[in-house]
Motif scaffolding. Structure first.
Motif, PDB file in Angstrom:
ATOM      1  N   SER A 190     -28.029 -22.872  26.818  1.00  0.00           N
ATOM      2  CA  SER A 190     -27.300 -23.033  25.554  1.00  0.00           C
ATOM      3  C   SER A 190     -26.105 -23.970  25.676  1.00  0.00           C
ATOM      4  N   THR A 191     -26.061 -24.809  26.708  1.00  0.00           N
ATOM      5  CA  THR A 191     -24.913 -25.702  26.866  1.00  0.00           C
ATOM      6  C   THR A 191     -24.889 -26.784  25.803  1.00  0.00           C
ATOM      7  N   GLU A 192     -26.012 -27.348  25.467  1.00  0.00           N
ATOM      8  CA  GLU A 192     -26.060 -28.422  24.470  1.00  0.00           C
ATOM      9  C   GLU A 192     -25.973 -27.872  23.051  1.00  0.00           C
ATOM     10  N   LYS A 193     -26.726 -26.828  22.776  1.00  0.00           N
ATOM     11  CA  LYS A 193     -26.766 -26.281  21.425  1.00  0.00           C
ATOM     12  C   LYS A 193     -27.126 -24.810  21.515  1.00  0.00           C
ATOM     13  N   GLY A 194     -26.392 -23.991  20.802  1.00  0.00           N
ATOM     14  CA  GLY A 194     -26.689 -22.571  20.788  1.00  0.00           C
ATOM     15  C   GLY A 194     -25.516 -21.716  21.214  1.00  0.00           C
ATOM     16  N   SER A 195     -25.710 -20.424  21.121  1.00  0.00           N
ATOM     17  CA  SER A 195     -24.670 -19.460  21.465  1.00  0.00           C
ATOM     18  C   SER A 195     -25.260 -18.327  22.291  1.00  0.00           C
TER      19      SER A 195
ATOM     20  N   ASN B 283     -29.352 -14.613  23.238  1.00  0.00           N
ATOM     21  CA  ASN B 283     -29.153 -15.922  22.636  1.00  0.00           C
ATOM     22  C   ASN B 283     -29.893 -16.018  21.304  1.00  0.00           C
TER      23      ASN B 283
ATOM     24  N   ALA C 192     -18.665 -26.554  27.419  1.00  0.00           N
ATOM     25  CA  ALA C 192     -19.324 -27.008  26.198  1.00  0.00           C
ATOM     26  C   ALA C 192     -18.504 -26.698  24.952  1.00  0.00           C
TER      27      ALA C 192
ATOM     28  N   LYS D 217     -15.592 -26.876  22.146  1.00  0.00           N
ATOM     29  CA  LYS D 217     -14.822 -27.965  21.564  1.00  0.00           C
ATOM     30  C   LYS D 217     -13.345 -27.636  21.667  1.00  0.00           C
TER      31      LYS D 217
END
Length: 109
Positions: A5-10, A46, A77, A79
């Protein structure tokens, strides 16, 4: 799970106190005077895959240390939060403490 989930996801992690006994068994143990052994039930999901484990009181410190290491390693990851100017933030807090606010509110009738 964190790596996927580093690029997209939680990833959601929940911790809950649990005795791993049913309510009936807990009530019987209480009336018999037997001590209850509480554990920490940890669940991570996830949204698609769920994993869980149970950690005893003896292993709790060790688990927390390794969990903190994993969290620190995968927090890259996130922001960066936009922060207000320090002077503006300090002025706003002093005005609120004095009872004055920068915005005037209309009086209620």
């Amino acid at each position: 799970m964190f790596e996927h989930s580093t690029e997209k996801g939680s990833v959601w992690v929940t911790l809950k106190r649990s005795s791993l006994k049913s309510k009936v068994q807990r009530n019987k143990m209480k009336t018999a005077g037997e001590p209850l052994d509480y554990r920490c039930l940890i669940r991570a999901t996830n949204g698609k895959k769920t994993i869980s484990t149970s950690v005893g009181a003896k292993d709790h410190q060790k688990f927390q240390a390794s969990y903190a290491t994993i969290l620190k390693a995968h927090m890259t990851a996130l922001k960066k939060r936009e922060r207000k100017d320090k002077k503006k933030a300090a002025d706003a807090t002093t005005n609120k403490k004095d009872g004055e606010s920068s915005k005037k509110r209309p009086k209620k009738v």
